[in-house]
Design an enzyme around this catalytic site. Structure first.
Site: not given
Length: 357
Positions: A33, A37, A41, A44, A66, A68, A71
């Protein structure tokens, strides 16, 4: 100790359990992705092979990940320092802005205070953070075959000169220098440990480095001079093969790299690099071990220099060479990456051992 985090499996279990004990001490970067995080977090959970754990937010950002939006991993730093929090909010609200020290001063902030605050919290300045976010957007456009003007606009640069300058600082050349023609073509390959630049001919891979490697601009210049031709932008069969093999490596399905390689270097360096490729995944050697393996026990320092000159990361596994005392020693891609690669390969070794039993 530089590395005080537990092993990958322990941290992955903490991620599954949303263990608050690691909040602020470890972060997970998710390769599929491009997001990083907190371990708490609520999103999923990704597969283990797509996770990389690091100790600082700065490491996440430097490798192109980048924060999240569920969270908010940068929120703790924002709460601890109002100046940091206010500027991070502005960065999220206006990612397209080309921030400068003048902008910071115009908002009423002391430039030196802002610089110190961001360095303390993230290991980088606010301006470096803003530039890193925007450049990745531009790279993705170029990697997909988009035009330079499209990449410039996607990255949020108001002027072509600003985009060219930022691009040149990272890669050592202007975007237009990477046209669509050339005997060598460059492209970007995303991995769980950060984006990589691959440079290939139609049949061989000549360079594979992490985008944030400081030596990358000089390596690209030397490669262009060696080939007596400008490096273009695009993918070849060799690049596609390399990308597929890297995917398999990080997915835990194969530690074998069969992409044909053609790294520029001296005859001695190539002998050393061949010896590196003979080290099985999950094992390590010292510089002296390599010197003995190539039949020149006195060449330990020369072996170390050749190891450092390698510009095909992972596939020529210089990360498998450690100090005689067991220390990680240097690695151009960052010691945290070296440790993570060795952890990944240890799992390959254990699986192979179980298979033999």
């Amino acid at each position: 100790m530089l590395f005080d985090l537990p092993d990958h499996d322990t941290l992955y279990r903490a991620l599954l359990d949303r263990d608050e004990g690691y909040d602020g001490r470890a972060y997970v970067c998710v390769g599929t992705t491009g997001i990083f995080c907190r371990l708490t977090c609520p999103a999923r959970k990704p597969k283990s092979e797509n996770c990389t754990f690091v100790a600082t937010i700065g490491e996440c950002i430097e490798t192109g990940f980048r924060p999240c939006k569920r969270c908010h991993p940068m929120q703790a730093a924002a709460a601890a320092d109002p100046v940091v929090g206010e500027l991070l909010m502005l960065l999220d609200e206006k990612p397209e802005v080309r921030w400068s020290e003048r902008d910071i001063a115009r908002l009423g902030y002391d430039i030196s205070t802002v610089r110190r605050s961001f360095k303390r919290q993230f290991g980088m300045t606010f301006l470096e953070m803003a530039r890193q976010r925007r450049l990745r957007d531009g790279f993705e456009v170029l990697a997909d075959g988009g035009k330079v003007i499209e990449a410039q606009l996607e990255a949020g640069f108001d002027s072509p000169s600003a985009f060219r300058a930022a691009f040149a600082r990272l890669l050592g050349c202007r975007p237009k220098d990477l046209g669509t023609e050339g005997t060598l073509l460059a492209s970007w390959i995303p991995t769980p440990l950060g984006d990589m630049v691959a440079v290939s001919s139609t049949s061989h891979l000549h360079l594979l480095e992490f985008v944030d490697r400081k030596a990358l601009p000089n390596e690209l210049k030397k490669l262009a001079m060696h080939g007596r031709n400008a490096i273009g932008l695009g993918k070849t069969a060799a690049t596609e093969q390399a990308a597929a093999e890297l995917d398999a490596f990080f997915a835990g399905t194969s530690s074998q790299f069969e992409t044909p390689l053609a790294p520029p270097g001296t005859a001695f360096s190539k002998i050393v690099w061949d010896a590196l490729r003979d080290i099985p995944a999950g094992q390590t050697r010292s510089y002296r071990d390599i010197a003995i393996a190539i039949g020149d026990p006195a060449a330990t320092r020369a072996v170390a220099r050749a190891n450092g000159a390698n510009q095909i990361a992972l596939m020529i596994p210089c990360h498998r060479v450690i100090g005689a005392d067991g220390s990680l020693t240097g690695y151009g891609g960052g010691l945290w990456r070296k440790q993570r690669l060795l952890e990944i390969e240890t799992r390959y070794r254990l699986e192979q051992k179980e298979h033999l039993q």
